[in-house]
Design a protein around this motif. Structure first.
Motif, PDB file in Angstrom:
ATOM      1  N   ARG A  25       0.804  -1.302  -0.070  1.00 15.53           N
ATOM      2  CA  ARG A  25      -0.023  -0.048  -0.010  1.00 15.53           C
ATOM      3  C   ARG A  25       1.070   1.260  -0.031  1.00 15.53           C
ATOM      4  N   GLU A  26       0.535   2.273  -0.693  1.00 15.73           N
ATOM      5  CA  GLU A  26       1.334   3.384  -0.737  1.00 15.73           C
ATOM      6  C   GLU A  26       0.594   4.714  -0.247  1.00 15.73           C
ATOM      7  N   VAL A  27       1.347   5.767   0.240  1.00 10.09           N
ATOM      8  CA  VAL A  27       0.861   6.785   0.740  1.00 10.09           C
ATOM      9  C   VAL A  27       1.218   8.209  -0.119  1.00 10.09           C
ATOM     10  N   THR A  28       0.628   9.196   0.055  1.00 10.42           N
ATOM     11  CA  THR A  28       1.139  10.489  -0.757  1.00 10.42           C
ATOM     12  C   THR A  28       1.612  11.453   0.453  1.00 10.42           C
ATOM     13  N   LEU A  29       2.829  11.897   0.361  1.00 12.34           N
ATOM     14  CA  LEU A  29       3.289  12.843   1.144  1.00 12.34           C
ATOM     15  C   LEU A  29       3.479  14.250   0.451  1.00 12.34           C
ATOM     16  N   ASP A  30       3.229  15.050   1.295  1.00  9.84           N
ATOM     17  CA  ASP A  30       3.841  16.694   1.103  1.00  9.84           C
ATOM     18  C   ASP A  30       5.025  16.778   1.309  1.00  9.84           C
ATOM     19  N   VAL A  31       5.630  17.438   0.265  1.00 12.93           N
ATOM     20  CA  VAL A  31       6.972  17.786   0.445  1.00 12.93           C
ATOM     21  C   VAL A  31       7.134  19.205   0.563  1.00 12.93           C
ATOM     22  N   VAL A  32       7.978  19.845   1.318  1.00 10.16           N
ATOM     23  CA  VAL A  32       8.365  21.189   0.982  1.00 10.16           C
ATOM     24  C   VAL A  32       9.759  21.339   0.688  1.00 10.16           C
ATOM     25  N   VAL A  33      10.275  21.906  -0.369  1.00 10.06           N
ATOM     26  CA  VAL A  33      11.585  22.105  -1.029  1.00 10.06           C
ATOM     27  C   VAL A  33      11.937  23.262  -0.819  1.00 10.06           C
ATOM     28  N   VAL A  60      16.746  16.164  -4.057  1.00 14.72           N
ATOM     29  CA  VAL A  60      16.391  16.722  -2.657  1.00 14.72           C
ATOM     30  C   VAL A  60      16.970  15.910  -1.597  1.00 14.72           C
ATOM     31  N   ARG A  61      17.230  16.439  -0.622  1.00 13.95           N
ATOM     32  CA  ARG A  61      17.472  15.915   0.827  1.00 13.95           C
ATOM     33  C   ARG A  61      16.560  16.145   1.731  1.00 13.95           C
ATOM     34  N   VAL A  62      16.166  15.089   2.688  1.00 10.88           N
ATOM     35  CA  VAL A  62      15.195  15.419   3.758  1.00 10.88           C
ATOM     36  C   VAL A  62      16.119  15.996   4.872  1.00 10.88           C
ATOM     37  N   THR A  63      15.456  17.207   5.306  1.00  9.83           N
ATOM     38  CA  THR A  63      16.122  18.121   6.664  1.00  9.83           C
ATOM     39  C   THR A  63      15.225  17.708   7.743  1.00  9.83           C
ATOM     40  N   SER A  64      14.101  17.417   7.726  1.00 13.20           N
ATOM     41  CA  SER A  64      13.255  17.420   8.851  1.00 13.20           C
ATOM     42  C   SER A  64      11.938  16.464   8.329  1.00 13.20           C
ATOM     43  N   LEU A  65      11.526  15.792   9.425  1.00 10.90           N
ATOM     44  CA  LEU A  65      10.074  15.165   9.251  1.00 10.90           C
ATOM     45  C   LEU A  65       9.189  15.747  10.065  1.00 10.90           C
ATOM     46  N   GLU A  66       7.923  16.102   9.803  1.00 14.00           N
ATOM     47  CA  GLU A  66       6.908  16.558  10.680  1.00 14.00           C
ATOM     48  C   GLU A  66       5.907  15.325  10.674  1.00 14.00           C
ATOM     49  N   LEU A  67       5.311  15.328  11.878  1.00 13.30           N
ATOM     50  CA  LEU A  67       4.525  14.345  12.391  1.00 13.30           C
ATOM     51  C   LEU A  67       2.940  14.934  12.576  1.00 13.30           C
ATOM     52  N   ASP A  68       2.103  14.199  13.186  1.00 16.96           N
ATOM     53  CA  ASP A  68       0.728  15.051  13.523  1.00 16.96           C
ATOM     54  C   ASP A  68       1.043  15.736  14.699  1.00 16.96           C
ATOM     55  N   GLY A  69       0.410  16.770  14.937  1.00 18.46           N
ATOM     56  CA  GLY A  69       0.547  17.606  16.099  1.00 18.46           C
ATOM     57  C   GLY A  69       1.930  18.448  16.046  1.00 18.46           C
ATOM     58  N   ASP A 114       3.630   6.457   6.484  1.00 17.70           N
ATOM     59  CA  ASP A 114       2.189   6.580   7.007  1.00 17.70           C
ATOM     60  C   ASP A 114       2.076   7.538   8.138  1.00 17.70           C
ATOM     61  N   GLU A 115       3.173   7.557   8.905  1.00 21.66           N
ATOM     62  CA  GLU A 115       3.030   8.360  10.074  1.00 21.66           C
ATOM     63  C   GLU A 115       3.506   9.844   9.642  1.00 21.66           C
ATOM     64  N   ILE A 116       4.015  10.218   8.634  1.00 16.85           N
ATOM     65  CA  ILE A 116       4.458  11.609   8.371  1.00 16.85           C
ATOM     66  C   ILE A 116       3.447  12.478   7.747  1.00 16.85           C
ATOM     67  N   GLU A 117       3.416  13.738   8.244  1.00 15.65           N
ATOM     68  CA  GLU A 117       2.724  14.575   7.800  1.00 15.65           C
ATOM     69  C   GLU A 117       3.140  15.425   6.567  1.00 15.65           C
ATOM     70  N   THR A 118       4.489  15.996   6.869  1.00 16.63           N
ATOM     71  CA  THR A 118       5.176  16.858   5.898  1.00 16.63           C
ATOM     72  C   THR A 118       6.731  16.363   5.903  1.00 16.63           C
ATOM     73  N   VAL A 119       7.182  16.231   4.803  1.00 13.58           N
ATOM     74  CA  VAL A 119       8.882  16.114   4.562  1.00 13.58           C
ATOM     75  C   VAL A 119       9.240  17.427   4.170  1.00 13.58           C
TER      76      VAL A 119
END
Length: 217
Positions: free
Chosen positions: A52-60, A96-105, A115-120
Motif C-alpha cells: 500500500r502506498e501513501v502520498t506525502l507533502d514535500v516542502v522544498v 532533494v535531501r530530507v532535512t526534517s520530518l513533521e508528524l501529527d501535532g 504513513d506517520e508523516i505529515e510533511t517532509v
C-alpha cells in the motif's frame, strides 16, 4: 524503478505447500512472478504482494525560496533525515535531501514510517549556495567578510586547497558540516586534506589569496 527482488520467500506447491522456502525470481509479467524453488527446483507462478502506498507533502527549500510538491511511497517505507531522492513535478526535476520530518501535532522527528508523516521538509542539492567566511591574509579576524559561491552539490572543498570564484581567490582553512549530512564523525574539520562536498557544507572558512590589497569594502 523495479522493486522486484531476486529472491522471494513463498510456499512451494511441490515440496513445501505449508511453509515458505526461498525462491529465485525468473521472470515478471502479467502481474505475476515466475519463480523456482531453491529446495526442489519446481517452477511455478505467484502473485507478488502489493504494498500500500501513501502520498506525502514535500516542502522544498531552494536558494532562500520554497515550494511544495507531493511524492508517493510505500506506507511502511522508513524516511530519515539525510535521505536523498529525485523529485519530479511538472515544474522541476531535482535531487532533494530530507532535512526534517513533521508528524501529527507539528511534532518533529529524525525518522518515521511514511504513513506517520505529515510533511517532509527538504532542500535541493543538485546545485547549492555555500557561505564562505574569508579572513585577511594576515590572519586577523576583524575585517573578515562573507561571500556566497554557487556550485554543483557534489563540488568538493578540501582544506589546504586554493579556490577561485570570479574576483575572489582564497585558501580553504576549515569547514562546518550541515546537520542533515551523513558520513561525518564531527561538526568541524580543519586538517589539510579534510574534504567535504558542497551539499554537506554549512560554512567554509578561508584566507584571502587575491593579489590586490585587502579591503573590507
Amino acid at each position: 524503478m523495479n522493486d522486484i527482488p531476486d529472491r522471494v520467500p513463498t510456499p512451494c506447491p511441490s515440496c513445501s505447500p505449508d511453509l515458505e522456502t526461498v525462491h529465485e525470481v525468473l521472470t515478471e509479467g502479467g502481474g505475476a512472478l515466475t519463480v523456482r524453488c531453491s529446495e526442489c527446483g519446481h517452477v511455478h507462478k505467484i502473485q507478488p504482494e502489493t504494498r500500500r502506498e501513501v502520498t506525502l507533502d514535500v516542502v522544498v527549500s531552494q536558494e532562500g525560496e520554497s515550494f511544495t510538491a507531493n511524492v508517493t511511497t510505500p506506507e511502511d517505507e522508513v524516511v530519515e533525515v539525510g535521505d536523498e531522492f529525485i523529485l519530479e513535478t511538472e515544474e522541476v526535476l531535482s535531487t532533494v535531501r530530507v532535512t526534517s520530518l513533521e508528524l501529527d501535532g507539528h511534532r518533529r522527528t529524525e525518522a518515521a514510517p511514511a504513513d506517520e508523516i505529515e510533511t517532509v521538509w527538504t532542500r535541493e542539492v543538485d546545485n547549492v549556495a555555500v557561505n564562505v567566511t574569508v579572513h585577511p591574509k594576515d590572519g586577523s579576524r576583524d575585517d573578515s567578510r562573507s561571500v556566497t559561491v554557487y556550485v554543483p552539490g557534489d563540488y568538493e572543498f578540501e582544506v589546504g586547497d586554493t579556490e577561485t570564484f570570479g574576483d575572489d581567490e582564497f585558501e580553504i582553512d576549515a569547514f562546518v558540516v550541515r546537520g542533515d549530512a551523513t558520513g561525518y564523525d564531527r561538526d568541524r574539520y580543519e586538517m589539510d586534506g579534510d574534504s567535504i562536498v558542497a551539499k554537506d557544507a554549512k560554512r567554509v572558512y578561508a584566507y584571502d589569496q587575491t593579489s590586490s590589497a585587502w579591503s573590507a569594502w
